[in-house]
Design an enzyme around this catalytic site. Structure first.
Site, mmCIF file in Angstrom:
data_model
loop_
_atom_site.group_PDB
_atom_site.id
_atom_site.type_symbol
_atom_site.label_atom_id
_atom_site.label_comp_id
_atom_site.label_asym_id
_atom_site.label_seq_id
_atom_site.Cartn_x
_atom_site.Cartn_y
_atom_site.Cartn_z
ATOM 1 N N GLU A 143 -3.561 -10.492 -5.351
ATOM 2 C CA GLU A 143 -3.455 -9.070 -5.027
ATOM 3 C C GLU A 143 -2.707 -8.934 -3.705
ATOM 4 O OE1 GLU A 143 -7.598 -8.331 -4.897
ATOM 5 O OE2 GLU A 143 -7.731 -7.842 -7.020
ATOM 6 N N GLY B 289 -3.041 -12.346 4.886
ATOM 7 C CA GLY B 289 -3.593 -12.855 3.637
ATOM 8 C C GLY B 289 -3.591 -11.855 2.501
ATOM 9 N N GLU C 263 -5.190 14.788 12.233
ATOM 10 C CA GLU C 263 -5.414 13.915 13.394
ATOM 11 C C GLU C 263 -6.221 14.659 14.456
ATOM 12 O OE1 GLU C 263 -1.921 10.779 14.170
ATOM 13 O OE2 GLU C 263 -1.255 12.857 14.335
ATOM 14 N N SER D 219 -2.425 -8.245 8.468
ATOM 15 C CA SER D 219 -3.461 -8.964 7.729
ATOM 16 C C SER D 219 -2.770 -9.832 6.685
ATOM 17 C CB SER D 219 -4.435 -7.980 7.077
ATOM 18 O OG SER D 219 -5.505 -8.664 6.488
ATOM 19 N N ALA E 232 -0.137 4.523 17.659
ATOM 20 C CA ALA E 232 0.571 3.831 16.587
ATOM 21 C C ALA E 232 0.733 4.750 15.396
ATOM 22 C CB ALA E 232 -0.202 2.581 16.176
ATOM 23 N N ILE F 31 -1.091 -1.652 -9.495
ATOM 24 C CA ILE F 31 -2.461 -1.226 -9.755
ATOM 25 C C ILE F 31 -2.686 0.201 -9.246
ATOM 26 C CG2 ILE F 31 -4.905 -1.744 -9.306
ATOM 27 C CD1 ILE F 31 -3.365 -3.875 -10.971
ATOM 28 N N GLU G 20 -2.079 17.636 11.117
ATOM 29 C CA GLU G 20 -3.255 18.483 10.904
ATOM 30 C C GLU G 20 -4.521 17.681 10.605
ATOM 31 O OE1 GLU G 20 -2.913 19.859 6.267
ATOM 32 O OE2 GLU G 20 -1.726 20.983 7.730
ATOM 33 N N GLU H 26 2.219 -5.546 5.627
ATOM 34 C CA GLU H 26 2.520 -4.669 6.760
ATOM 35 C C GLU H 26 2.910 -5.480 7.993
ATOM 36 O OE1 GLU H 26 0.399 -1.133 9.342
ATOM 37 O OE2 GLU H 26 -0.815 -2.843 8.726
#
Length: 179
Positions: free
Chosen positions: A37, A115, A140, A113, A75, A13, A138, A119
């Site tokens: 999805e 569901g 951040e 996550s 992170a 998509i 640049e 990741e």
């Protein structure tokens, strides 16, 4: 109920620089089909940096999803599929906090996550820190703060810290190290 679930196909998509959105056709053991999805993500690594005083180095940064500033453990995304999460954690520690660690211990990994997204975030604990320099991207804008574990956990329970990786990492750190 367990059984054979088949992925029959996938349609892209959207393909972004960090995430991809696809729909997948799934067939269940009873023969029924569904369209699900899925957000595909290369993964990430995060680190709990513990300074010489036992305080945890946190980063405060703007997050678009919240339209506000959040307090989190450092992170970042894996740069490419197959990147060693430890290398990513070391890179993000130095980029965001301006520290390197002489000792990095793997704590755990989890789906961010489960569901809707594939990741996986890998969590490390950094000790014996050496001060270097921040090296921010640049886009951040990060400030560094030092907090006690007790103060951070209290912020979690008060709803000040609402970032899942940070909350779960701090709780796992307390549990594993019996603090």
């Amino acid at each position: 109920m367990e059984g054979t679930i088949k992925k029959l196909g996938q349609t892209e998509i959207y393909r972004g620089s960090r995430v991809h959105l696809v729909t997948e056709t799934i067939q269940f053991p009873n023969g029924k089909r569904a369209e699900w999805e899925l957000i595909q993500h290369p993964g990430a690594a995060a680190v709990i940096p513990v300074d010489a005083d036992g305080k945890i180095i946190m980063v405060r940064q703007y997050r678009n999803a919240t339209d506000g500033w959040t307090l989190e453990i450092p992170a970042g995304c894996l740069d490419h599929p197959g990147e060693d999460p430890l290398e990513c954690a070391c890179r993000e520690l130095e980029e965001e906090t301006g520290h390197q660690a002489k000792k990095m211990d793997f704590l755990y990994k989890f789906y961010s996550s489960i569901g809707i997204c594939d990741e996986i975030i890998h969590i490390y604990v950094a000790r014996d820190l050496v001060k270097t320099e921040q090296s921010l991207d640049e886009d951040e804008f990060v400030t560094v703060e030092h907090h006690s574990l007790d103060a951070l956990l209290e912020m979690c329970f008060q709803g000040v810290i609402m970032d899942n990786k940070t909350i779960s990492a701090l709780l796992a750190y307390r549990y594993k190290y019996k603090l």
